[in-house]
Scaffold this motif. Structure first.
Motif, PDB file in Angstrom:
ATOM      1  N   PHE A   4       0.933  -1.261  -0.042  1.00 18.05           N
ATOM      2  CA  PHE A   4       0.002  -0.068   0.009  1.00 18.05           C
ATOM      3  C   PHE A   4       0.913   1.270  -0.004  1.00 18.05           C
ATOM      4  O   PHE A   4       2.119   1.169   0.177  1.00 18.05           O
ATOM      5  CB  PHE A   4      -0.969  -0.190   1.122  1.00 18.05           C
ATOM      6  CG  PHE A   4      -0.352   0.305   2.438  1.00 18.05           C
ATOM      7  CD1 PHE A   4       0.212  -0.606   3.368  1.00 18.05           C
ATOM      8  CD2 PHE A   4      -0.259   1.911   2.846  1.00 18.05           C
ATOM      9  CE1 PHE A   4       0.717  -0.115   4.623  1.00 18.05           C
ATOM     10  CE2 PHE A   4       0.466   2.186   4.248  1.00 18.05           C
ATOM     11  CZ  PHE A   4       0.909   1.163   4.927  1.00 18.05           C
ATOM     12  N   GLN A   5       0.306   2.509  -0.133  1.00 17.35           N
ATOM     13  CA  GLN A   5       0.926   3.520  -0.539  1.00 17.35           C
ATOM     14  C   GLN A   5       0.008   4.836  -0.141  1.00 17.35           C
ATOM     15  O   GLN A   5      -0.998   4.849  -0.439  1.00 17.35           O
ATOM     16  CB  GLN A   5       1.779   3.769  -1.988  1.00 17.35           C
ATOM     17  CG  GLN A   5       2.642   4.966  -1.858  1.00 17.35           C
ATOM     18  CD  GLN A   5       3.387   4.848  -3.173  1.00 17.35           C
ATOM     19  OE1 GLN A   5       2.751   5.536  -3.984  1.00 17.35           O
ATOM     20  NE2 GLN A   5       4.632   4.347  -3.190  1.00 17.35           N
ATOM     21  N   GLU A   6       0.606   5.667   0.650  1.00 20.75           N
ATOM     22  CA  GLU A   6      -0.247   7.062   1.050  1.00 20.75           C
ATOM     23  C   GLU A   6       0.616   8.155   0.978  1.00 20.75           C
ATOM     24  O   GLU A   6       1.782   8.023   1.400  1.00 20.75           O
ATOM     25  CB  GLU A   6      -0.752   6.707   2.619  1.00 20.75           C
ATOM     26  CG  GLU A   6      -1.519   7.887   3.049  1.00 20.75           C
ATOM     27  CD  GLU A   6      -2.426   7.537   4.358  1.00 20.75           C
ATOM     28  OE1 GLU A   6      -2.556   6.430   4.606  1.00 20.75           O
ATOM     29  OE2 GLU A   6      -2.859   8.402   4.994  1.00 20.75           O
ATOM     30  N   THR A   7       0.075   9.207   0.473  1.00 21.30           N
ATOM     31  CA  THR A   7       0.979  10.486   0.451  1.00 21.30           C
ATOM     32  C   THR A   7       0.276  11.372   1.188  1.00 21.30           C
ATOM     33  O   THR A   7      -1.097  11.625   1.372  1.00 21.30           O
ATOM     34  CB  THR A   7       0.617  10.796  -1.130  1.00 21.30           C
ATOM     35  OG1 THR A   7       1.221   9.591  -2.135  1.00 21.30           O
ATOM     36  CG2 THR A   7       1.427  12.193  -1.308  1.00 21.30           C
ATOM     37  N   PHE A   8       1.199  12.089   1.771  1.00 18.94           N
ATOM     38  CA  PHE A   8       0.582  13.382   2.617  1.00 18.94           C
ATOM     39  C   PHE A   8       0.865  14.565   2.084  1.00 18.94           C
ATOM     40  O   PHE A   8       2.129  14.750   1.657  1.00 18.94           O
ATOM     41  CB  PHE A   8       1.555  13.167   4.010  1.00 18.94           C
ATOM     42  CG  PHE A   8       1.184  14.336   5.164  1.00 18.94           C
ATOM     43  CD1 PHE A   8       1.946  15.264   5.330  1.00 18.94           C
ATOM     44  CD2 PHE A   8      -0.184  14.226   5.731  1.00 18.94           C
ATOM     45  CE1 PHE A   8       1.535  16.163   6.151  1.00 18.94           C
ATOM     46  CE2 PHE A   8      -0.591  15.083   6.713  1.00 18.94           C
ATOM     47  CZ  PHE A   8       0.434  16.151   6.762  1.00 18.94           C
ATOM     48  N   LEU A   9      -0.006  15.522   1.840  1.00 18.67           N
ATOM     49  CA  LEU A   9       0.148  16.599   1.160  1.00 18.67           C
ATOM     50  C   LEU A   9      -0.087  17.844   2.152  1.00 18.67           C
ATOM     51  O   LEU A   9      -0.676  18.996   1.646  1.00 18.67           O
ATOM     52  CB  LEU A   9      -0.923  16.896  -0.138  1.00 18.67           C
ATOM     53  CG  LEU A   9      -0.740  15.537  -0.983  1.00 18.67           C
ATOM     54  CD1 LEU A   9      -1.738  15.492  -2.024  1.00 18.67           C
ATOM     55  CD2 LEU A   9       0.759  15.772  -1.648  1.00 18.67           C
ATOM     56  N   GLY A  10       0.390  17.901   3.406  1.00 20.96           N
ATOM     57  CA  GLY A  10       0.095  18.761   4.344  1.00 20.96           C
ATOM     58  C   GLY A  10       1.127  19.957   4.227  1.00 20.96           C
ATOM     59  O   GLY A  10       1.056  21.056   4.832  1.00 20.96           O
ATOM     60  N   HIS A  11       2.485  19.928   3.480  1.00 22.60           N
ATOM     61  CA  HIS A  11       3.234  20.810   3.422  1.00 22.60           C
ATOM     62  C   HIS A  11       3.009  21.981   2.210  1.00 22.60           C
ATOM     63  O   HIS A  11       2.577  21.376   1.317  1.00 22.60           O
ATOM     64  CB  HIS A  11       4.664  20.338   3.421  1.00 22.60           C
ATOM     65  CG  HIS A  11       5.014  19.679   4.717  1.00 22.60           C
ATOM     66  ND1 HIS A  11       5.750  20.396   5.804  1.00 22.60           N
ATOM     67  CD2 HIS A  11       4.642  18.297   5.219  1.00 22.60           C
ATOM     68  CE1 HIS A  11       5.698  19.505   6.860  1.00 22.60           C
ATOM     69  NE2 HIS A  11       5.392  18.140   6.467  1.00 22.60           N
ATOM     70  N   ASN A  12       3.851  23.144   2.333  1.00 23.90           N
ATOM     71  CA  ASN A  12       3.681  24.104   1.378  1.00 23.90           C
ATOM     72  C   ASN A  12       4.958  24.232   0.718  1.00 23.90           C
ATOM     73  O   ASN A  12       4.967  25.320  -0.125  1.00 23.90           O
ATOM     74  CB  ASN A  12       2.934  25.425   1.933  1.00 23.90           C
ATOM     75  CG  ASN A  12       1.523  25.141   2.553  1.00 23.90           C
ATOM     76  OD1 ASN A  12       0.724  24.446   1.662  1.00 23.90           O
ATOM     77  ND2 ASN A  12       1.234  25.674   3.621  1.00 23.90           N
TER      78      ASN A  12
END
Length: 603
Positions: free
Chosen positions: A284-292
């Motif tokens: 499985f793979q999960e991407t975190f997009l919380g940074h700017n």
């Protein structure tokens, strides 16, 4: 005899320095007699039985035995120490004045009419017992001073001569090393000349490089000439001067590719490069997009349940890849400066240390969701390059550096500072010695019990510190360029290092300077990418796979142990700036300049 004279001079110097003139006169008088040249057992026996015991000088008698016992503190002296204690009890029995439980019965002597006839005491009143004690004490003193023990003063001269001999050996070895380096350079020049001759010799009356047919690209002509001249698969061999491993070239798709690994089959050699690595098979793979902004660090917590990631805009986010975990676990920390280091406490997921480029160190309590301590390094060392927590003790080490002007990240780091901090008082415990004006320390790593700290430096050195003593115990030049990352191997019999030349070495800790394994990943960690940031390496929990950051959208995962060559990560949309492995699972994390952080589980 030379040792004795040297020790006598040291004693004389000390007595003059302290102004013990009366003692000096007595000392000179004793030295003038031949009897004073060697150890005299009878002198000490007279001191004990004719002075201390006969004149009731209990303090001096106890002090003498205390001195003797201090001489036997090592495990090898256990038997001697036990014998000395028995002798001490016997001598003090003779003195009859020791106030301990062992001597309570002796206080009844004044009230016993004839203690010499009492069964408990009569043995001590016999001449035979005193003669036996005298002889035992004599034999003990003769044994320890004439056979087994040499006074420390007498060892000074020997140690001085040993150090002098070692310095001469080091000088000779350095001269030999210089000769070998000169010989190696000459051999490399010969190899380069042979390569040029090989490339320019021509096959089938054609020159491989110098002339090209009109309308035919030189690269294509090289391929044609190579095919004409090869009745079998010819190889060009080169040598890496550091690891002495042969590097082979092969033709593929009309181009030559170099590789540091060769798979052998029964009929041919198949060359393997990172381009041949298969993609990882993803569970499985999960991407975190919380940074700017671009990711600077990403780290799994001690249990692997939480992840801390930071970006160059000074933001740190704590989050989890597990969708079943409530969002209340997430947190955001604003540091006000670029985050250059993250380190979780090794014994729990409670504390996260954050280092910034302006010398700040914050301790974030993940349970309380607040900063519990805000430290600042010395103004002379305002840049934090790495932080590492001890795996067993409540301490951590900060690698800070002074700053200067430069075009690359290594040129902008100045002198190094290594400080050990206590995580309860949040005060510095000590500064580890690095010498005068040391190059910046770029990466830190503890061994499993926290007793050894490894540190890499911008001058290509790896340093090893004994944390209990607070001293450097060894070090060696690992790269001809700055070292950006260092970590212990799984069994802690080796240590991995990544240089800014893109080379990875696994060094033996049993045979210092010996390379056990190496790879050239300069295709991913090229000098241009090192101008912007330091690259990292991360080893999985089994010590079999080594993940490297990359200036490209993919990163290599080298197989350190086993027969496989390696894997390639799935691509980000920009370069990969930080990597880490889960502490127990086949799972890794990658941070990218595209602002994303990705957790990947390998099947």
């Amino acid at each position: 005899m030379e040792n004795i004279r040297y020790a006598e001079e040291l004693v004389r110097e000390f007595l003059v320095f302290r102004g013990f003139t009366s003692t000096l006169q007595a000392y000179e008088s004793e030295l003038s007699t031949e009897i004073g040249r060697n150890f005299q057992v009878d002198k000490i026996l007279d001191l004990v039985f004719s002075e201390y015991v006969a004149k009731y000088q209990l303090d001096r008698l106890v002090g003498l035995f205390t001195f003797f016992k201090q001489c036997f503190t090592s495990p090898a002296d256990t038997e001697l120490f036990s014998t000395l204690v028995k002798l001490e009890l016997s001598v003090l029995s003779n003195y009859l004045m020791q106030k301990r439980e062992d001597w309570l019965a002796w206080f009844a002597i004044p009230y016993i009419k004839n203690p010499s006839f009492d069964p408990q005491f009569r043995v001590y009143f016999s001449k035979e017992w005193l003669d036996t004690l005298f002889l035992s004490f004599r034999n003990f003193l003769s044994g320890i001073f004439n056979e087994t023990r040499i006074p420390a003063l007498l060892r000074i001269s020997t140690e001085k001569n040993t150090i002098k001999s070692l310095k001469n050996d080091i000088k000779q070895l350095n001269n030999k090393l210089a000769e070998l380096q000169a010989s190696l350079e000459a051999k490399e020049d010969e190899i380069s000349q042979l390569r040029r001759n090989y490339n320019g010799a021509g096959y089938g009356n054609k020159n491989l490089i110098g002339t090209s047919t009109a309308g035919t690209p030189p690269e294509q002509e090289m391929s044609e000439n190579y095919e004409e001249s090869s009745t079998s698969s010819s190889m060009i061999q080169g040598f890496d001067s550091r690891s002495s491993c042969s590097v082979k070239s092969s033709k593929r798709d009309g181009k030559f590719h170099e590789s540091s690994e060769i798979r052998h089959t029964e009929d041919e050699q198949v060359l393997v490069t990172e381009e041949d690595f298969p993609e990882v098979r993803v569970g499985f793979q999960e991407t975190f997009l919380g940074h700017n902004s671009s990711i600077s660090q990403c780290r799994f917590s001690a249990s692997g349940s939480n992840i801390a990631s930071s970006s160059i805009d000074g933001t740190v986010r704590i989050w989890t890849y597990d969708s079943s975990t409530p969002s209340s676990k997430n947190a955001t920390i604003y540091c006000g400066a670029e985050v250059s280091a993250l380190s979780w406490e090794c014994r729990s997921d409670r504390l996260l240390l954050i280092g910034t480029a302006n010398g700040g160190i914050k301790a974030w309590n993940a349970d309380a969701k607040r900063v519990v301590c805000d430290l600042n390094t010395s103004r002379d060392f305002p840049s934090i390059l790495d932080l590492k927590c001890s795996p067993v003790e409540p301490v951590f080490v900060s690698a800070a550096a002074s700053t200067r002007h430069g075009s690359t990240i290594f040129e902008r780091t100045g002198f190094a500072n290594l400080t050990v901090w206590h995580m309860k008082t949040w005060k510095p415990l000590m500064v580890l010695p690095l010498g005068e004006d040391p190059p910046a320390i770029t990466s830190l790593c503890f061994n499993h019990n926290g007793k050894i700290l490894a540190a890499s430096a911008t001058d290509g050195m790896i340093h090893m510190f004994d944390m209990s003593a607070g001293l450097q115990i060894t070090g060696w030049p690992a790269h001809d360029s700055p070292v950006s990352s260092v970590l212990f191997g799984p069994a802690e019999t080796s240590i991995f290092s990544l240089g800014s030349d893109g080379k990875i070495f696994e060094w033996s800790l049993h045979n210092q300077g010996q390379i056990l394994w190496s790879r050239d990943c300069s295709r991913f960690c090229n000098p241009e990418s090192f101008n912007k940031r330091m690259h990292e390496i991360a080893l999985d929990s089994n010590g079999k796979r080594l993940l490297v950051t990359s200036g490209l959208v993919r990163a290599p995962i080298y197989q350190v142990q086993g027969h496989e060559s390696g894997l390639r990560t799935l691509p980000h949309s920009s370069s990969i700036t930080s990597v880490d492995w889960h502490p127990t699972l086949p799972m890794y994390i990658t941070g990218s300049a595209d602002h994303s952080v990705r957790v990947t589980s390998i099947l």
